[in-house]
Design a protein around this motif. Structure first.
Motif, PDB file in Angstrom:
ATOM      1  N   HIS A 111      -0.551   8.979 -31.888  1.00  0.00           N
ATOM      2  CA  HIS A 111       0.070   7.736 -32.546  1.00  0.00           C
ATOM      3  C   HIS A 111       0.879   7.360 -33.779  1.00  0.00           C
ATOM      4  O   HIS A 111       1.495   6.658 -34.382  1.00  0.00           O
ATOM      5  CB  HIS A 111      -1.509   7.064 -33.313  1.00  0.00           C
ATOM      6  N   ILE A 112       0.262   8.868 -35.016  1.00  0.00           N
ATOM      7  CA  ILE A 112       1.941   9.230 -35.933  1.00  0.00           C
ATOM      8  C   ILE A 112       3.303   8.740 -35.993  1.00  0.00           C
ATOM      9  O   ILE A 112       3.583   8.216 -36.642  1.00  0.00           O
ATOM     10  CB  ILE A 112       0.910   9.849 -36.748  1.00  0.00           C
ATOM     11  N   GLN A 118       8.724   3.948 -35.543  1.00  0.00           N
ATOM     12  CA  GLN A 118       8.940   2.677 -36.077  1.00  0.00           C
ATOM     13  C   GLN A 118       8.372   2.028 -37.917  1.00  0.00           C
ATOM     14  O   GLN A 118       9.042   0.813 -38.555  1.00  0.00           O
ATOM     15  CB  GLN A 118       7.643   1.586 -36.106  1.00  0.00           C
ATOM     16  N   ALA A 119       8.523   3.073 -38.794  1.00  0.00           N
ATOM     17  CA  ALA A 119       8.578   3.006 -40.265  1.00  0.00           C
ATOM     18  C   ALA A 119      10.136   2.331 -40.762  1.00  0.00           C
ATOM     19  O   ALA A 119      11.056   3.473 -40.119  1.00  0.00           O
ATOM     20  CB  ALA A 119       7.707   4.076 -40.625  1.00  0.00           C
ATOM     21  N   THR A 204       0.669  -2.284 -46.916  1.00  0.00           N
ATOM     22  CA  THR A 204       2.215  -1.511 -46.221  1.00  0.00           C
ATOM     23  C   THR A 204       1.681  -0.781 -44.989  1.00  0.00           C
ATOM     24  O   THR A 204       2.063  -1.036 -44.302  1.00  0.00           O
ATOM     25  CB  THR A 204       3.109  -0.393 -47.412  1.00  0.00           C
ATOM     26  N   LEU A 205       0.775   0.223 -45.102  1.00  0.00           N
ATOM     27  CA  LEU A 205      -0.073   1.351 -44.649  1.00  0.00           C
ATOM     28  C   LEU A 205      -0.351   0.337 -42.991  1.00  0.00           C
ATOM     29  O   LEU A 205      -0.095   0.957 -41.834  1.00  0.00           O
ATOM     30  CB  LEU A 205      -0.742   2.315 -45.160  1.00  0.00           C
ATOM     31  N   LYS A 206      -0.771  -0.457 -43.665  1.00  0.00           N
ATOM     32  CA  LYS A 206      -1.824  -1.462 -42.147  1.00  0.00           C
ATOM     33  C   LYS A 206      -0.844  -1.538 -41.605  1.00  0.00           C
ATOM     34  O   LYS A 206      -1.398  -2.528 -40.509  1.00  0.00           O
ATOM     35  CB  LYS A 206      -2.810  -2.574 -43.370  1.00  0.00           C
ATOM     36  N   LYS A 210      -0.398  -1.592 -37.788  1.00  0.00           N
ATOM     37  CA  LYS A 210      -0.477  -2.775 -37.189  1.00  0.00           C
ATOM     38  C   LYS A 210       0.976  -3.047 -36.280  1.00  0.00           C
ATOM     39  O   LYS A 210       1.240  -4.204 -34.668  1.00  0.00           O
ATOM     40  CB  LYS A 210       0.089  -3.781 -38.201  1.00  0.00           C
ATOM     41  N   LYS A 211       2.134  -2.556 -36.667  1.00  0.00           N
ATOM     42  CA  LYS A 211       3.460  -2.549 -34.957  1.00  0.00           C
ATOM     43  C   LYS A 211       2.967  -1.419 -34.614  1.00  0.00           C
ATOM     44  O   LYS A 211       3.796  -2.158 -33.071  1.00  0.00           O
ATOM     45  CB  LYS A 211       4.275  -1.621 -36.118  1.00  0.00           C
ATOM     46  N   ILE A 212       2.226  -1.095 -34.196  1.00  0.00           N
ATOM     47  CA  ILE A 212       1.911  -0.074 -32.946  1.00  0.00           C
ATOM     48  C   ILE A 212       0.392  -0.082 -32.458  1.00  0.00           C
ATOM     49  O   ILE A 212       0.275   0.018 -31.864  1.00  0.00           O
ATOM     50  CB  ILE A 212       2.149   1.468 -33.381  1.00  0.00           C
TER      51      ILE A 212
END
Length: 280
Positions: A111-112, A118-119, A204-206, A210-212
């Motif tokens: 997941h990371i 995506q980041a 920002t991290l949330k 959320k994108k994935i």
């Protein structure tokens, strides 16, 4: 003091809209805080909001430790929220009680990796700092440009204790790229010449995760860092120093987690377990 109820209503809305807490958790917090207000002494003193919960503690002392711990957690979270909205306060009587430690929940490495793909650059920098260095969110918020060296970075942790962490090349590359593009002046993470607050980093991290399609917190990335280090053979004493733990006992929680991971991998690969699974 009716305004304390207004603060609580605002706090519960923040938990729902900004932190993504479940309705069940919000209801639990609401009940605990309502009970606290009814029994506790709440007043102002020298511009400070005092929340004296000693009477409340006496009223709930017969409840089991985990229940009490959850109620105290709700009160502490309210106190932290009040500081965020510039309401200086002090909670009296919120001494911790010992409860059985639960295992932290790290984010799976796949997941990371997907989140990294995506980041954008800001998200990537936050992700690399938290996962690549094992930082607390407050530590990341306070990183100054002067803290960053060519091979090491100075981190000010709990109790203003400073620890020196090695900068691996890929983390260093992301930091250098970020500085080149955004040109921060004092803090590493800045917006409009002010440092990113804890809330800004968390949000920002949330949004990134959320994108994935998963929920994730900054502290879970710290857990992931510790677990990955131990799973890959790092000494627990070294991990303790990297995390800035004052006690080895705290770090040892992660050894239980890695033991569970090893057991899961063992059972999934053991020939007899495979046979049993196939027969089922």
């Amino acid at each position: 003091m009716n305004y304390i109820n207004d603060y609580i209503t605002s706090f519960l809305g923040y938990l729902k809209d900004n932190r993504g807490y479940s309705e069940t958790t919000i209801t639990t917090y609401k009940i605990a805080l309502k009970q606290m207000v009814e029994i506790s002494e709440i007043y102002e003193e020298n511009g400070l909001l005092i929340i004296d919960i000693k009477k409340y503690r006496m009223a709930i002392f017969k409840q089991n430790k985990k229940t009490i711990s959850k109620k105290l957690s709700a009160i502490r979270s309210l106190s932290q929220y009040l500081f965020q909205i510039d309401i200086k306060n002090r909670v009296i009587g919120d001494d911790s009680i010992k409860t059985s430690k639960t295992l932290p929940k790290p984010i799976q490495k796949n997941h990371i990796d997907e989140a990294i793909k995506q980041a954008n650059l800001i998200e990537k920098t936050i992700l690399y700092m938290l996962f690549g260095l094992g930082l607390r969110i407050s530590e990341l918020s306070n990183v100054k440009l002067s803290d960053i060296g060519s091979s090491w970075i100075n981190i000010v942790g709990k109790g203003d204790k400073t620890r020196e962490l090695p900068l691996v090349q890929n983390v260093k590359d992301v930091i250098e790229n970020y500085i080149l593009v955004y040109k921060p002046k004092y803090y590493l993470l800045e917006v409009e010449n002010k440092k990113f607050g804890v809330y800004h980093i968390r949000t920002t991290l949330k949004e990134l995760f959320k994108k994935i399609g998963i929920k994730a917190t900054p502290h879970q990335l710290r857990h992931s860092f510790a677990s990955e280090m131990l799973n890959n053979g790092a000494r627990i004493t070294d991990v303790k120093e990297l995390l800035g733990h004052s006690s080895l006992e705290t770090t040892q929680i992660y050894t239980k987690l890695t033991d569970q991971t090893k057991l899961k991998n063992y059972l999934s690969s053991h020939p007899l377990c495979k046979v049993s699974h196939e027969h089922n």
